[in-house]
Design an enzyme around this catalytic site. Sequence first.
Site, PDB file in Angstrom:
ATOM      1  CE  LYS A  49      -3.737  -2.435   2.294  1.00 52.61           C
ATOM      2  NZ  LYS A  49      -4.340  -2.826   3.584  1.00 52.61           N
ATOM      3  CD  GLN A  93      -3.266  -4.305   7.008  1.00 50.58           C
ATOM      4  OE1 GLN A  93      -3.170  -3.360   6.225  1.00 50.58           O
ATOM      5  NE2 GLN A  93      -3.817  -5.456   6.660  1.00 50.58           N
ATOM      6  CG  ASP A 116      -9.776  -0.337   4.736  1.00 49.03           C
ATOM      7  OD1 ASP A 116      -9.587  -0.564   3.524  1.00 49.03           O
ATOM      8  OD2 ASP A 116      -8.976  -0.674   5.628  1.00 49.03           O
TER       9      ASP A 116
END
Length: 284
Positions: A49, A93, A116
């Site tokens: 990422k 994460q 997200d």
Amino acid sequence: MAEIIDGKKLAKKIRQELKEEVIKENLHPRLAVILVGDDEASKIYIRNKSRACEDVGIEFIEHILPTNTTMEELLELINKLNNDNEVSGILLQSPLPGHMNIKTAFETINPEKDVDGFNPINIGRLEMNEPAFVSCTPYGVIRMLEEYNIDIEGKTAVVIGRSNIVGKPLIQLLLNKNATVIVTHSRTKNLENYTRQADILVSAIGKAKYIKADMVKEGAVVIDVGINRIKGDVPGKKVLVGDTDYSEVSKKASYITPVPGGVGPMTIAMLMHNVVKAEKLKNK
Ligand code: NAD
């Protein structure tokens, strides 16, 4: 033989377009990434990422916290980032260490920075077909269909898998695009009765080569979200395969996504898209 939906090429194009947009509109997008603990797979995901961010012109700010971080400390950091006007998007994460409550953590992320799409506000907005941050993998699937001019409206779409991050948002996205959606999962009996009806078949199970040609309708569009590591020809080396038995299903489908090089790169491209979008919303 099916036409290959080249996720890698498409993701590259999307990233290039975003890069140009960032320069043209003089944007300064910043993604704050939080990693708690030292999960090896998470570190690899974060590295990928970070490279993509660099490529697009998104500043990548890492917050690596030790495994014994308390929930209070994590929420304190999230709130700090929520209130930091320099931060466009926040990515937490997963997985988190066992003592932490991931649901509470996602609920704490400001919905306007929730790149997200895991905050319940964004999930609800998606459900109501209102503007929302949408989970990157299902969003990437829809974008692939659109970029290949594959009609969704009126089509029978069968989704295998009902996870919160892939299956469920995808069901909603397909519904919002006026598909007739059939949802299947681990308790579905006679799965093939449903998959054979699919004009668009999306598999997000996590079982290597599970979808065989006799489960697929002639000419179906097959999108394979699954990522499975299996033994390859080289001893000691694992290879990545999807949920579909690619060599046989590709002979029957009209379009198919490969693994690797299909949905995976699109997931990261859509994350980049969401960060740039968050930055633009912040400036409004
Ligand atoms: P998950 O384990 O949370 O969910 C799997 C789903 O599959 C469940 O809803 C379950 O009911 C269903 N399922 C399991 N066995 C089944 C069976 N035999 N028949 C029908 N349904 C069955 O997984 P997830 O997070 O949704 O991920 C699914 C797959 O997609 C995994 O392989 C994962 O690695 C991959 N994935 C890929 C990306 C990407 O960027 N390409 C992103 C996320 C997940």
